[in-house]
Design a protein around this motif. Structure first.
Motif, mmCIF file in Angstrom:
data_model
loop_
_atom_site.group_PDB
_atom_site.id
_atom_site.type_symbol
_atom_site.label_atom_id
_atom_site.label_comp_id
_atom_site.label_asym_id
_atom_site.label_seq_id
_atom_site.Cartn_x
_atom_site.Cartn_y
_atom_site.Cartn_z
ATOM 1 N N SER A 128 0.820 -1.209 0.000
ATOM 2 C CA SER A 128 0.000 0.000 0.000
ATOM 3 C C SER A 128 0.850 1.252 0.000
ATOM 4 O O SER A 128 1.956 1.271 0.532
ATOM 5 N N LYS A 182 -4.474 -6.906 3.295
ATOM 6 C CA LYS A 182 -4.454 -5.765 2.374
ATOM 7 C C LYS A 182 -5.868 -5.464 1.866
ATOM 8 O O LYS A 182 -6.257 -4.298 1.713
ATOM 9 N N GLU A 189 -10.039 1.846 3.908
ATOM 10 C CA GLU A 189 -9.740 3.032 3.079
ATOM 11 C C GLU A 189 -11.042 3.589 2.477
ATOM 12 O O GLU A 189 -11.280 4.811 2.502
ATOM 13 N N TYR A 190 -11.887 2.709 1.966
ATOM 14 C CA TYR A 190 -13.172 3.153 1.400
ATOM 15 C C TYR A 190 -14.014 3.857 2.466
ATOM 16 O O TYR A 190 -14.629 4.897 2.207
HETATM 17 C C1 6PG Z 1 -3.187 1.422 -1.651
HETATM 18 C C2 6PG Z 1 -4.492 1.526 -2.393
HETATM 19 C C3 6PG Z 1 -4.409 0.904 -3.748
HETATM 20 C C4 6PG Z 1 -5.719 0.909 -4.521
HETATM 21 C C5 6PG Z 1 -6.245 2.272 -4.834
HETATM 22 C C6 6PG Z 1 -7.448 2.291 -5.752
HETATM 23 O O1 6PG Z 1 -3.257 0.875 -0.547
HETATM 24 O O2 6PG Z 1 -2.165 1.897 -2.121
HETATM 25 O O3 6PG Z 1 -5.484 0.851 -1.684
HETATM 26 O O4 6PG Z 1 -3.995 -0.418 -3.563
HETATM 27 O O5 6PG Z 1 -5.520 0.275 -5.735
HETATM 28 O O6 6PG Z 1 -6.552 2.927 -3.666
HETATM 29 O O7 6PG Z 1 -8.535 1.575 -5.272
HETATM 30 P P1 6PG Z 1 -9.983 1.802 -5.910
HETATM 31 O O8 6PG Z 1 -9.795 2.011 -7.365
HETATM 32 O O9 6PG Z 1 -10.750 0.547 -5.628
HETATM 33 O O10 6PG Z 1 -10.533 3.001 -5.229
#
Ligand code: 6PG
Length: 486
Positions: A128, A182, A189-190
């Motif tokens: 990430s 992860k 994160e969402y």
């Molecule tokens: C990270 C993010 C990454 C992810 C993007 C896009 O931890 O660096 O989670 O892995 O691909 O955030 O995710 P979405 O397109 O589903 O929003």
């Protein structure tokens, strides 16, 4: 000289990882299906460290020291499977194949099994931090065997982010554990992003703050309990003006949120584990609704009735004290909802660990999320403290620190949810998090009624509060006799 590590797939993420590895004293073998990308990397960054470029996969494997360790960073799905198999065909027992893409953990479990059967190690590793993280220090979540970690761990520690002097990488657990963690990271994160967006909506549409005022609010919030990467970049996005029109950047962006699937997996997995992750679920659904372009357009023509959110809180906005108090309420609502979302996410990891036989140290997960990753936040220190304390608890909400934090925030949280409902501003994660909290603390839930209904229409049986056993009422018969079935 042979390379101690290799990277396959040199698009943005792969190239950044390869450079990061080279910056930290590793000799990095690099390979890409089309040589042009390899050439670009060497031409533009070849002087940053030791790279060994190869035109063929055979040369690439031959340029690696044993045990050969190769990190794959190619498109998820078929391209990943093909590359794993091609590498495995060229490698020897004891060698290590690492998939650092956002793979679905069940694919990782399947691949690990197949590769292990051939005597090689397969490590699904969550990474990430986006492109910048990959280059300057990501948070990394490797699964796989203990043995592979002995080789891989020291290498990953050279390139990971650091938080308070500790590398943001740890061996999460066997086979798919790393990709599972992860996945939940992305779900959280969402939820985090949606919570920030709900706060923004309340203060922009409802309270009428300008984007610059809002940027100041978020920058201020970033100094306290909410100190985090996502709050920090929110202030920057808010302040940004579109070069073409001079308008706030946010006003020229189409309001349909994209997603690549990890949030959906988090919710699907939680559903099959029977773990409610309401915050993450509502965040995924909110993105879904935002992207229902036709349905939303039709709703505009149909003119669905409801209050007008624009300026709904103008009376509050007119009084400086009330305005400040409302903004503080929103901050507290965000904080409490965020605690709920993390509590739910960590519960999902616990349940996943039980289901898939992983030993996951939740305190260590919180520690490696303190730096490098998208959800990095000061408050993860508190989460690791809670799990490291040795106390047994079923939910982060029972930990004394978080219990008190929610206690302190809840009056604000309730006001915000009530006011949002009255104003017609959707706050799905604020309100579902509050509903979860109230559900959790309820002594009796209306689930008793659901059991009654199920027994009535389908003889699905119920338990009694005063006697062990399985019961059914003969609803269709006069007298409605109860029978004990077991
Ligand atoms: C990270 C993010 C990454 C992810 C993007 C896009 O931890 O660096 O989670 O892995 O691909 O955030 O995710 P979405 O397109 O589903 O929003």
């Amino acid at each position: 000289e042979l390379a101690n590590i290799g990277v396959v797939g040199l698009a943005a993420m792969g190239a950044s990882l390869a450079r990061n590895l080279a910056h930290h004293g590793n000799t990095v073998a690099v390979y890409n299906r089309h040589y042009s990308r390899t050439e670009t990397l060497i031409n533009e960054h070849g002087d940053e460290g030791k790279f060994i470029p190869s035109k063929t996969l055979e040369e690439f494997v031959a340029s690696l020291a044993k045990p050969r360790t190769a990190i794959i960073m190619v498109k998820a799905g078929d391209p990943t499977d093909q590359m794993i198999n091609a590498l495995a065909d060229l490698m020897e027992p004891g060698d290590i194949i690492v998939d650092a893409g956002n793979a679905y953990f069940k694919d990782t479990i399947r691949r690990e099994k197949a590769i292990r059967a051939r005597g090689l190690h397969f490590v699904g590793c969550g990474v990430s931090g986006g492109e910048e993280g990959a280059l300057k220090g990501p948070s990394m979540m490797p699964g796989g065997t203990e043995e592979s970690w002995k080789t891989l761990g020291p290498i990953l520690k050279t390139i990971s982010a650091q938080a308070e002097g500790e590398p943001c990488v740890t061996h999460i657990g066997s086979d798919g554990a790393g990709h599972f963690v992860k996945m939940v990271h992305n779900g959280i994160e969402y939820a985090d992003m949606q919570l920030i967006s709900e706060s923004y909506d309340l203060m922009r549409r409802g309270l009428g703050l300008s984007v610059d005022e809002l940027a100041d609010v978020f920058a201020e919030w970033n100094k306290g309990d909410l100190d985090s990467y996502l709050i920090e970049i929110t202030a920057e996005v808010l302040r940004h003006k579109d070069a073409k029109t001079g308008k706030p950047f946010l006003d020229i962006v189409v309001d349909r949120a994209g997603m690549k699937g990890t949030g959906t997996w988090t919710v699907q997995t939680a559903l099959s584990l029977g773990t409610p992750v309401t915050g993450i679920g509502e965040a995924v659904f909110a993105r879904g609704l935002s992207s229902e372009a036709d349905l939303r357009a039709e709703a505009q023509t149909k003119g669905l009735a409801g209050p007008e959110p624009e300026g709904a809180f103008s009376a509050i906005a007119a009084d400086p004290e009330e305005r400040a108090a409302f903004i503080e309420d929103v901050r507290q609502a965000l904080y409490a909802s965020k605690i709920v979302a993390y509590a739910q996410g960590f519960n999902e990891i616990e349940e996943g660990a039980k289901e898939y036989n992983w030993k996951i140290d939740l305190g260590a997960v919180a520690r490696i999320w303190r730096g490098g990753c998208i959800i990095r936040a000061k408050f993860l220190n508190r989460i690791s403290d809670a799990y490291d304390s040795g106390e047994q608890f079923g939910s982060l909400l029972f930990d004394p620190f978080f219990k008190a934090a929610v206690e302190g925030a809840q009056a604000s949280w309730r006001r915000v949810v009530a006011r949002a409902a009255e104003a017609g501003i959707p706050v799905p994660v604020f309100s579902s998090s509050l509903a979860y909290y109230d559900g959790l603390r309820s002594k009796r839930l209306p689930a008793a009624l659901i059991q009654g209904q199920r027994d009535f229409f389908g003889a699905h049986t119920y338990g009694r509060v005063d006697e062990p056993g399985v019961f059914h009422t003969l609803w269709a018969e006069p007298g409605r006799k109860e029978i004990k079935q077991a």
